[in-house]
Design a protein around this motif. Structure first.
Motif, PDB file in Angstrom:
ATOM      1  N   CYS A 196       9.680   4.522  -9.814  1.00 20.30           N
ATOM      2  CA  CYS A 196       8.652   4.792 -10.824  1.00 20.30           C
ATOM      3  C   CYS A 196       9.006   4.018 -12.092  1.00 20.30           C
ATOM      4  CB  CYS A 196       8.567   6.280 -11.134  1.00 20.30           C
ATOM      5  SG  CYS A 196       7.228   6.669 -12.310  1.00 20.30           S
TER       6      CYS A 196
ATOM      7  N   ASP B 192      11.988   4.898  -3.133  1.00 18.16           N
ATOM      8  CA  ASP B 192      10.810   5.018  -3.988  1.00 18.16           C
ATOM      9  C   ASP B 192      11.201   4.792  -5.443  1.00 18.16           C
ATOM     10  OD1 ASP B 192       8.905   5.879  -1.885  1.00 18.16           O
ATOM     11  OD2 ASP B 192      10.273   7.586  -1.739  1.00 18.16           O
TER      12      ASP B 192
ATOM     13  N   LYS C 187       0.814  -1.219   0.000  1.00 15.46           N
ATOM     14  CA  LYS C 187       0.000   0.000   0.000  1.00 15.46           C
ATOM     15  C   LYS C 187       0.847   1.268   0.000  1.00 15.46           C
ATOM     16  CE  LYS C 187      -4.218  -1.865   2.082  1.00 15.46           C
ATOM     17  NZ  LYS C 187      -5.144  -1.849   3.250  1.00 15.46           N
ATOM     18  N   SER C 188       2.061   1.176   0.509  1.00 12.81           N
ATOM     19  CA  SER C 188       2.920   2.369   0.571  1.00 12.81           C
ATOM     20  C   SER C 188       3.718   2.593  -0.704  1.00 12.81           C
ATOM     21  CB  SER C 188       3.882   2.270   1.761  1.00 12.81           C
ATOM     22  OG  SER C 188       4.802   1.201   1.574  1.00 12.81           O
ATOM     23  N   ARG C 189       3.792   1.587  -1.567  1.00 15.72           N
ATOM     24  CA  ARG C 189       4.544   1.759  -2.809  1.00 15.72           C
ATOM     25  C   ARG C 189       3.707   2.516  -3.827  1.00 15.72           C
ATOM     26  NH1 ARG C 189       5.935   1.826  -7.490  1.00 15.72           N
ATOM     27  NH2 ARG C 189       3.777   1.384  -8.055  1.00 15.72           N
ATOM     28  N   HIS C 190       4.108   3.731  -4.094  1.00 10.91           N
ATOM     29  CA  HIS C 190       3.494   4.557  -5.135  1.00 10.91           C
ATOM     30  C   HIS C 190       4.566   4.868  -6.178  1.00 10.91           C
ATOM     31  CE1 HIS C 190      -0.237   6.236  -2.975  1.00 10.91           C
ATOM     32  NE2 HIS C 190       0.309   5.383  -2.125  1.00 10.91           N
ATOM     33  N   SER C 191       4.143   5.288  -7.353  1.00 12.90           N
ATOM     34  CA  SER C 191       5.103   5.755  -8.353  1.00 12.90           C
ATOM     35  C   SER C 191       5.499   7.194  -8.034  1.00 12.90           C
ATOM     36  CB  SER C 191       4.497   5.680  -9.756  1.00 12.90           C
ATOM     37  OG  SER C 191       4.313   4.326 -10.133  1.00 12.90           O
TER      38      SER C 191
ATOM     39  N   MET D  46       3.688  11.286  -1.025  1.00 14.28           N
ATOM     40  CA  MET D  46       3.099  10.748  -2.235  1.00 14.28           C
ATOM     41  C   MET D  46       1.701  11.333  -2.456  1.00 14.28           C
ATOM     42  SD  MET D  46       5.205   8.771  -3.728  1.00 14.28           S
ATOM     43  CE  MET D  46       6.662   7.770  -3.450  1.00 14.28           C
ATOM     44  N   ARG D  47       1.393  11.665  -3.682  1.00 11.92           N
ATOM     45  CA  ARG D  47       0.050  12.134  -3.987  1.00 11.92           C
ATOM     46  C   ARG D  47      -0.939  10.989  -3.765  1.00 11.92           C
ATOM     47  NH1 ARG D  47       0.850  12.683 -10.559  1.00 11.92           N
ATOM     48  NH2 ARG D  47       1.392  10.514 -10.968  1.00 11.92           N
TER      49      ARG D  47
ATOM     50  N   ARG E 257      -8.744   3.004  -8.394  1.00 11.63           N
ATOM     51  CA  ARG E 257      -8.567   1.586  -8.697  1.00 11.63           C
ATOM     52  C   ARG E 257      -9.934   0.941  -8.842  1.00 11.63           C
ATOM     53  NH1 ARG E 257      -4.028   3.327  -9.173  1.00 11.63           N
ATOM     54  NH2 ARG E 257      -2.090   2.242  -8.610  1.00 11.63           N
TER      55      ARG E 257
ATOM     56  N   ARG F 286      -3.375   8.008  -4.195  1.00 10.87           N
ATOM     57  CA  ARG F 286      -3.363   6.981  -5.241  1.00 10.87           C
ATOM     58  C   ARG F 286      -4.544   7.182  -6.178  1.00 10.87           C
ATOM     59  NH1 ARG F 286      -0.572   2.416  -5.276  1.00 10.87           N
ATOM     60  NH2 ARG F 286      -0.242   2.339  -3.028  1.00 10.87           N
TER      61      ARG F 286
END
Length: 211
Positions: A157, A155, A8-12, A192-193, A198, A195
């Motif tokens: 991308c 992080d 859940k914490s992995r964002h681009s 992070m912005r 989905r 998400r």
């Protein structure tokens, strides 16, 4: 961090702390986890080119339509499929030690080599199947790379690879390596912005067929 929290914490990341430097040890820890990714016949198709040099990163930025995140990232990682992974000499490198250590007997070894040969010949008979198999296996590897990076506080991308011919020439990438995607990595400069939307699970998961 639990696995659920990790995912859940992995964002681009869209921008990175430019002064953040990554060490060889940082990458070693990430790749030690990444190498555990599954692959067809355990042939381990993924090769990585890690670019940390500032000038070389800027050249990649030029080839990738000047996307700013490349400039601020600690590194750009080119993820490639290795077409030689299908060949006997690569398979033998993986399976011969297993035979030597008696993890498999001679009959099992020969059967495995023959299966890999049939698998290879079937793919070579259909060029698009070969490309798809590389992309499938490299995609699994790259996703684990990004999760492993997040586990160690970095992080990422994922990005398209642009101007592949020029990229090959610039970094002397041999013909048997196929650039499939690249990943910027570092530490995000901002929170992070939120998400993006989905789909609900019910929109993309079906059980036992389609109605």
């Amino acid at each position: 961090m639990t696995f659920e929290e990790l995912v859940k914490s992995r964002h681009s990341a869209v921008n990175f702390i430019e002064s953040e430097k990554m060490t060889d040890d940082d990458f070693k820890k990430i790749f030690e986890l990444t190498k555990l990714a599954p692959s067809a016949y355990n042939l381990q198709f993924a090769d990585y080119l890690v670019i940390t040099d500032v000038d070389k990163k800027e050249r990649i930025k030029e080839l990738a339509h000047n996307q700013y995140k490349i400039h601020t990232a600690s590194a750009v990682v080119i993820v490639m499929g290795n077409k030689n992974s299908f060949e006997d000499f690569e398979a033998e490198k993986i399976y011969s030690p297993m035979k030597m250590l008696k993890m498999m007997d001679e009959l099992e070894y020969e059967m495995t080599m023959n299966q890999i040969k049939g698998y290879r010949e079937g793919l070579k008979a259909n060029g698009s199947a070969l490309d798809m198999e590389l992309a499938r296996n490299v995609g699994l590897h790259a996703m684990l790379f990004m999760l492993s990076a997040k586990h160690y506080g970095f992080d990422t991308c994922p990005m398209h690879v642009h101007n592949v011919d020029e990229l090959r020439k610039e970094f002397s990438i041999p013909d048997h390596l196929v650039p499939i995607l690249m990943i910027t990595i570092g530490k995000s400069v901002d929170k992070m912005r939120p998400r993006g939307y989905r789909k609900p699970v019910g929109e993309f998961v079906n059980f036992n067929g389609y109605k």
